[in-house]
Enzyme design. Structure first.
Site, short mmCIF file in Angstrom:
data_model
loop_
_atom_site.label_atom_id
_atom_site.label_comp_id
_atom_site.label_asym_id
_atom_site.label_seq_id
_atom_site.Cartn_x
_atom_site.Cartn_y
_atom_site.Cartn_z
N SER A 478 0.85 -1.18 0.00
CA SER A 478 0.00 0.00 0.00
C SER A 478 0.88 1.23 0.00
O SER A 478 2.05 1.18 0.41
CB SER A 478 -0.90 0.00 1.24
OG SER A 478 -1.55 1.25 1.41
N TYR A 491 -2.38 -1.09 10.17
CA TYR A 491 -2.42 -1.31 8.72
C TYR A 491 -1.09 -0.91 8.08
O TYR A 491 -0.51 -1.67 7.27
CB TYR A 491 -3.57 -0.52 8.12
CG TYR A 491 -3.76 -0.71 6.64
CD1 TYR A 491 -4.38 -1.85 6.16
CD2 TYR A 491 -3.32 0.24 5.73
CE1 TYR A 491 -4.57 -2.05 4.79
CE2 TYR A 491 -3.50 0.07 4.37
CZ TYR A 491 -4.12 -1.08 3.90
OH TYR A 491 -4.29 -1.26 2.55
#
Length: 609
Positions: A478, A491
């Protein structure tokens, strides 16, 4: 009569006599189904095809035969003049008439089997007896003669380099024409050492190949070269046009044949489908799964076209979610690279995973859609078949479950083959401060986002390495991997770990021909925001935060299809790290050149209203 061939129980053997030579023919499967004839090369026997034949027998009537002078077939007397392409054509027609008297056969040839196949597919007397031809690692001698003549007549620097390059690769052809010495070598030290040489150089798996008849087969087969090469290359036929659809499979790592040999082949084979495979020369042994899938797809296309007619056949295939019409390749710029490859995608029930499955399907890949949502994975696989995938399957697995991933890898290898491209895409999100995030949320995020990637890389990467023919692993990280964030500590940590894991794996697996890519999307309009857990807020506030995040992502309006295209392009170009979306590029640049600015941005608390 049963024939003992590696792993082919129930094979039926018969003898076909042609021109004083007795040919050993083996049949598998239902004789009422379309007939596929597998023709071996030099110095092989029919056993080279065992692993491909085993994968085709349930769908087709599969026929293998030993070329004259090889395996269990007898040799002509005298040997000189007994191996001309004309006599080999006689043999093929005799076999075809014996095994499929009422219908044309689909011919597949490797090495000298392909050289023969080009002869059969271009001479007039075989018209009506061949339905299609798949060529692997063996050009037509007539086409080769024209290829050489064109480069000699117009020796541009590029053409001269191509000619010299292929000339160097063909050193063994010159050696074949030496009197007596090659026979002595094959019946002596070379014959004894050949199996070990193949295992080291081509990494061939063990099994019933090569057979004990190798020294004799190789000595006899020398006359294939001596009876044909000089005559045809010097005086190639001007009418060597294929009268059947042709599928050309080109191994990119073939040390004997340049890919440039097939330049302009469309002139000789107007109905041509071209494939490439990352493999060496002996593809029937090293990549039987890939060959079987391509052969089955091509044969099915031709049979459908014959039954339905060209127009109706295309419509029928579209309705069934089948492959492209006969004589074409799947649409899109990636078809030549990914057509027929086996691609497995996790997190495939929605979002980037589903879009990635569809993108590979459009390129003609066989796809496995994996997700813990069984219904979602099944829908993805069904739609992938409609999109163009020759085959698509769905599997329900939680990537965080190590044992389940081990079983998945075993099942996929047994049923579909070794995965060529693995996309570790499954992921979950947790938002909220570090101090508010419970240990169980940390465990779930790391189990899926990091350990799920580790499990996938371990079980499928091990299979790729063991096969010895390369592959590619894509790990979805990401843009959060580049930047600190007070709102996404769990995350961001998991995705940063995936990025570093990918870099480490890339360094380790490069020597095995396996590429590794970390794809780093930014804000992409997927369903992840609707399942994100927001910690530190009352339960009744969860839905409001999810709705706010979903609206923000929707306003950004960056579709997952663009990420999927970036994934295919990254595999094609073997890229290491791929930021996707402008903000991902900005965050990566800041991490390199302005880390203080990035840390300051990380202190900002996002507002989701």
């Amino acid at each position: 009569m049963n024939a003992g061939i590696e792993g082919l129980d129930g094979a039926r053997e018969r003898r076909v006599v042609c021109g004083g030579v007795e040919l050993c023919v083996v049949e598998l499967g239902d004789a009422a189904r379309p007939t596929v004839v597998l023709l071996h090369g030099y110095p092989d026997s029919k056993e080279v095809w065992a692993r491909v034949a085993g994968r085709l027998r349930d769908r087709f009537h599969v026929v293998l035969y030993d070329v004259r002078g090889c395996g269990a077939s007898t040799a002509p007397k005298p040997l000189r003049g007994g191996f001309t392409l004309e006599k080999l054509t006689d043999d093929f027609l005799a076999v075809a008439d014996a095994v499929s008297p009422g219908a044309p056969v689909h011919l597949v040839g490797h090495d000298w089997g392909s050289v023969q196949g080009w002869e059969f597919a271009t001479v007039r007397r075989t018209e009506g007896r061949i339905a299609s031809f798949t060529s692997i690692s063996g050009p037509a001698l007539d086409h080769l003669g024209h290829w050489i003549a064109e480069r000699v007549a117009r020796p541009t620097p590029r053409r001269s380099a191509q000619l010299l390059g292929q000339g160097a690769r063909s050193w063994y052809v010159y050696a074949m024409h030496t009197p007596r010495l090659p026979e002595a070598l094959w019946r002596g030290p070379l014959g004894r050492r050949w199996p070990g040489m193949l295992e080291r150089v081509e990494k061939l798996p063990a099994g019933g190949y090569p057979t004990a008849s190798l020294p004799r087969d190789a000595a006899h087969g020398l006359w294939l070269y001596r009876d044909n090469v000089r005559a045809r290359v010097r005086r190639p036929r001007p009418d060597a046009y294929a009268h059947v659809p042709v599928q050309l499979i080109v191994p990119t790592g073939d040390p004997y044949l340049s890919q440039r040999l097939y330049d302009g082949l469309e002139r000789w084979a107007p109905s041509l489908r071209r494939r490439t495979v990352a493999a060496g020369h002996w593809v029937p042994r090293t990549r039987p799964d890939r060959l079987a899938a391509w052969i089955a797809e091509f044969v099915t296309d031709q049979e459908t076209a014959r039954e339905d007619g060209a127009g109706a056949g295309g419509a029928a295939r579209a309705a069934r979610g089948g492959a492209a019409p006969a004589g074409t390749t799947p649409a899109g710029p990636y078809a030549q690279r990914f057509g027929g490859q086996l691609v497995l995608v996790t997190g495939a029930a929605s979002g980037i995973g589903r879009a990635t499955v569809f993108a590979f399907a459009e390129a003609g890949a066989r796809v496995v859609a994996v997700d813990r949502d069984a219904e979602g994975a099944a829908r993805t696989a069904e739609m992938a078949r409609l999109t163009g995938a020759p085959q698509a399957w769905a599997e329900c697995v939680d990537v965080a479950d190590e044992q389940a991933m081990e079983k998945l890898a075993e099942q996929v290898a047994q049923e579909y083959g070794v995965v060529d491209v693995l996309v570790n895409n499954a992921g979950v999100a947790v938002a909220g401060s570090f101090l508010d995030t419970p240990a169980e949320d940390w465990r779930r995020v790391l189990d899926v986002n990091l350990w799920g990637v580790i499990h996938g890389c371990r079980v499928f990467g091990r299979q790729m390495a063991g096969r010895g023919q390369g592959g590619h692993i894509v790990n979805t990280a990401s843009a959060a991997a580049f930047a600190p964030s007070r709102a996404l500590p769990a995350y961001s940590t998991s995705k940063a770990a995936v990025l570093m894991l990918s870099e480490c794996l890339r360094a380790e697996l490069a020597g095995r021909g396996i590429g590794v890519t970390a794809v780093c999307p930014g804000i992409v309009d997927t369903g992840i925001t609707r399942s994100t857990r927001f910690v530190g807020v009352p339960e009744e506030e969860q839905e409001r935060h999810r709705a706010g995040a979903s609206r923000a992502y929707a306003r950004r309006n960056y579709p997952p299809e663009k990420v999927a295209d970036a994934i295919l392009r990254a595999v094609l170009e073997n890229r290491a790290v791929v930021p996707v979306t402008p903000e991902a590029h900005v965050l990566r640049a800041l991490s390199r050149f302005a880390p203080r600015v990035q840390r300051a941005l990380g202190r900002i608390e996002p507002r989701l209203q």
